[in-house]
Design a protein around this motif. Structure first.
Motif, mmCIF file in Angstrom:
data_model
loop_
_atom_site.group_PDB
_atom_site.id
_atom_site.type_symbol
_atom_site.label_atom_id
_atom_site.label_comp_id
_atom_site.label_asym_id
_atom_site.label_seq_id
_atom_site.Cartn_x
_atom_site.Cartn_y
_atom_site.Cartn_z
ATOM 1 N N GLY A 67 -3.625 12.910 -2.802
ATOM 2 C CA GLY A 67 -4.812 13.261 -3.222
ATOM 3 C C GLY A 67 -5.723 11.904 -3.710
ATOM 4 O O GLY A 67 -6.665 12.161 -4.304
ATOM 5 N N LYS A 68 -4.988 10.872 -3.538
ATOM 6 C CA LYS A 68 -5.430 9.609 -3.849
ATOM 7 C C LYS A 68 -5.597 8.610 -2.744
ATOM 8 O O LYS A 68 -6.317 7.621 -3.179
ATOM 9 C CB LYS A 68 -4.846 9.031 -5.157
ATOM 10 C CG LYS A 68 -5.087 9.915 -6.314
ATOM 11 C CD LYS A 68 -4.418 9.055 -7.676
ATOM 12 C CE LYS A 68 -4.615 10.450 -8.815
ATOM 13 N NZ LYS A 68 -4.319 9.443 -10.057
ATOM 14 N N GLY A 69 -5.144 8.679 -1.633
ATOM 15 C CA GLY A 69 -5.092 7.845 -0.823
ATOM 16 C C GLY A 69 -3.957 6.813 -0.829
ATOM 17 O O GLY A 69 -3.110 6.723 -1.604
ATOM 18 N N GLU A 70 -4.404 5.564 -0.266
ATOM 19 C CA GLU A 70 -3.403 4.431 -0.284
ATOM 20 C C GLU A 70 -3.892 3.624 -1.458
ATOM 21 O O GLU A 70 -5.164 3.203 -1.723
ATOM 22 C CB GLU A 70 -3.608 3.671 0.970
ATOM 23 C CG GLU A 70 -2.697 4.118 2.220
ATOM 24 C CD GLU A 70 -2.458 3.385 3.097
ATOM 25 O OE1 GLU A 70 -3.194 2.195 3.162
ATOM 26 O OE2 GLU A 70 -1.283 3.366 3.922
ATOM 27 N N LYS A 94 6.712 1.025 3.925
ATOM 28 C CA LYS A 94 5.683 0.156 3.712
ATOM 29 C C LYS A 94 6.305 -1.163 2.810
ATOM 30 O O LYS A 94 5.653 -2.254 3.390
ATOM 31 C CB LYS A 94 4.751 0.667 3.035
ATOM 32 C CG LYS A 94 4.186 1.864 3.383
ATOM 33 C CD LYS A 94 2.857 1.310 4.272
ATOM 34 C CE LYS A 94 2.068 2.533 4.853
ATOM 35 N NZ LYS A 94 0.657 2.189 5.168
ATOM 36 N N VAL A 95 7.254 -1.033 2.024
ATOM 37 C CA VAL A 95 8.013 -2.176 1.160
ATOM 38 C C VAL A 95 8.528 -2.879 2.092
ATOM 39 O O VAL A 95 8.497 -4.362 2.162
ATOM 40 C CB VAL A 95 8.807 -1.552 0.092
ATOM 41 C CG1 VAL A 95 9.946 -2.596 -0.351
ATOM 42 C CG2 VAL A 95 8.108 -0.816 -0.999
ATOM 43 N N VAL A 96 9.378 -2.474 3.340
ATOM 44 C CA VAL A 96 10.216 -3.320 3.964
ATOM 45 C C VAL A 96 9.103 -4.260 5.061
ATOM 46 O O VAL A 96 9.366 -5.431 5.116
ATOM 47 C CB VAL A 96 11.051 -2.310 5.070
ATOM 48 C CG1 VAL A 96 11.800 -3.365 6.116
ATOM 49 C CG2 VAL A 96 12.119 -1.799 3.871
ATOM 50 N N LYS A 136 0.983 -1.260 0.098
ATOM 51 C CA LYS A 136 0.100 -0.066 -0.091
ATOM 52 C C LYS A 136 0.849 1.188 0.004
ATOM 53 O O LYS A 136 1.402 1.439 0.884
ATOM 54 C CB LYS A 136 -0.906 0.136 1.295
ATOM 55 C CG LYS A 136 -2.152 -1.216 1.187
ATOM 56 C CD LYS A 136 -2.769 -1.081 2.227
ATOM 57 C CE LYS A 136 -4.026 -2.107 2.070
ATOM 58 N NZ LYS A 136 -5.009 -2.277 3.020
ATOM 59 N N ILE A 137 0.684 2.172 -1.149
ATOM 60 C CA ILE A 137 1.647 3.358 -1.149
ATOM 61 C C ILE A 137 0.637 4.529 -1.071
ATOM 62 O O ILE A 137 -0.545 4.382 -1.742
ATOM 63 C CB ILE A 137 2.128 3.249 -2.673
ATOM 64 C CG1 ILE A 137 3.122 2.065 -2.773
ATOM 65 C CG2 ILE A 137 3.138 4.577 -2.859
ATOM 66 C CD1 ILE A 137 4.223 1.825 -1.744
ATOM 67 N N HIS A 138 0.944 5.387 -0.080
ATOM 68 C CA HIS A 138 0.126 6.495 -0.192
ATOM 69 C C HIS A 138 0.544 7.732 -1.450
ATOM 70 O O HIS A 138 1.698 7.811 -1.621
ATOM 71 C CB HIS A 138 0.363 7.312 1.292
ATOM 72 C CG HIS A 138 -0.503 8.609 1.459
ATOM 73 N ND1 HIS A 138 -1.816 8.628 1.536
ATOM 74 C CD2 HIS A 138 -0.049 10.084 0.995
ATOM 75 C CE1 HIS A 138 -2.086 9.824 1.644
ATOM 76 N NE2 HIS A 138 -1.153 10.564 1.297
ATOM 77 N N VAL A 139 -0.535 7.942 -2.151
ATOM 78 C CA VAL A 139 -0.274 8.805 -3.121
ATOM 79 C C VAL A 139 -1.167 10.033 -2.858
ATOM 80 O O VAL A 139 -2.541 9.899 -2.635
ATOM 81 C CB VAL A 139 -0.871 8.069 -4.479
ATOM 82 C CG1 VAL A 139 -0.905 9.123 -5.640
ATOM 83 C CG2 VAL A 139 -0.242 6.769 -4.832
ATOM 84 N N ARG A 198 -0.622 -11.677 9.458
ATOM 85 C CA ARG A 198 -1.982 -11.112 8.547
ATOM 86 C C ARG A 198 -2.054 -9.850 8.660
ATOM 87 O O ARG A 198 -1.528 -9.187 9.640
ATOM 88 C CB ARG A 198 -3.115 -11.854 9.515
ATOM 89 C CG ARG A 198 -3.469 -13.160 9.445
ATOM 90 C CD ARG A 198 -4.545 -13.330 10.126
ATOM 91 N NE ARG A 198 -4.925 -15.035 10.020
ATOM 92 C CZ ARG A 198 -6.052 -15.576 10.330
ATOM 93 N NH1 ARG A 198 -6.936 -15.072 10.932
ATOM 94 N NH2 ARG A 198 -6.033 -16.718 10.351
ATOM 95 N N ARG A 199 -2.495 -9.301 7.540
ATOM 96 C CA ARG A 199 -2.631 -7.822 7.460
ATOM 97 C C ARG A 199 -4.256 -7.304 7.785
ATOM 98 O O ARG A 199 -4.944 -8.167 7.357
ATOM 99 C CB ARG A 199 -2.312 -7.181 5.869
ATOM 100 C CG ARG A 199 -0.844 -7.355 5.909
ATOM 101 C CD ARG A 199 -0.409 -6.596 4.584
ATOM 102 N NE ARG A 199 0.798 -7.001 3.949
ATOM 103 C CZ ARG A 199 0.658 -7.427 2.632
ATOM 104 N NH1 ARG A 199 -0.364 -7.271 1.758
ATOM 105 N NH2 ARG A 199 1.714 -8.026 2.152
ATOM 106 N N LYS A 200 -4.289 -6.225 8.499
ATOM 107 C CA LYS A 200 -5.669 -5.693 8.454
ATOM 108 C C LYS A 200 -6.028 -5.282 7.251
ATOM 109 O O LYS A 200 -5.258 -4.524 6.238
ATOM 110 C CB LYS A 200 -5.345 -4.595 9.522
ATOM 111 C CG LYS A 200 -5.244 -4.993 10.939
ATOM 112 C CD LYS A 200 -5.179 -3.865 11.915
ATOM 113 C CE LYS A 200 -4.818 -4.279 13.251
ATOM 114 N NZ LYS A 200 -4.594 -3.132 14.338
ATOM 115 N N ASN A 201 -7.378 -5.140 6.911
ATOM 116 C CA ASN A 201 -7.896 -4.819 5.672
ATOM 117 C C ASN A 201 -8.418 -3.442 5.677
ATOM 118 O O ASN A 201 -8.710 -3.011 6.774
ATOM 119 C CB ASN A 201 -9.160 -5.564 5.412
ATOM 120 C CG ASN A 201 -8.966 -7.120 4.901
ATOM 121 O OD1 ASN A 201 -7.695 -7.376 4.123
ATOM 122 N ND2 ASN A 201 -9.844 -8.185 5.038
#
Length: 113
Positions: free
Chosen positions: A22-25, A97-99, A17-20, A110-113
């Motif tokens: 004006g567009k969010g994640e 986020k990548v790491v 998940k990348i924060h952009v 597990r990741r949270k949705n």
């Protein structure tokens, strides 16, 4: 039939998940290098401390660290050190986020949705 293998594939894809602005994640697929538990420990020692490691300094090579764990991405631009550096400069929170995605995937967290 199961997709589990005795020997895992050498690389795997995972969405990051990348924060952009004006567009969010937004999700972006990265290709990571698989490491077993022993290899992860060696990897961590190499980069963060321990026998045979890189010395901890103020000029830690964070791009080199990422390049050592990742093998590609879904962007059309070539996956190379210069482009990764540009990407992280343009999206400053993405390196973390990548790491974290890499280690979560290796650990099966597990990741949270």
């Amino acid at each position: 039939m199961t997709e589990v293998r005795l020997q895992p594939e050498p690389t795997f894809e995972a969405p990051v998940k990348i924060h952009v602005p004006g567009k969010g994640e937004l999700e972006m697929n990265w290709t990571f290098r698989y490491r077993n538990a022993e290899e992860v420990l060696k990897f961590q020692r190499k980069w963060t401390g321990g026998e045979g490691s890189r010395k901890k300094t103020d000029d830690f090579d964070s791009i080199g660290y990422i390049m050592d764990m990742a093998a590609g991405w879904e962007l059309t631009e070539e996956f190379n050190k210069k482009n990764v550096e540009t990407f992280f400069r343009n999206y400053p929170t993405s390196a973390t986020k990548v790491v974290s995605t890499y280690f979560e995937e290796l650990a099966g967290a597990r990741r949270k949705n």
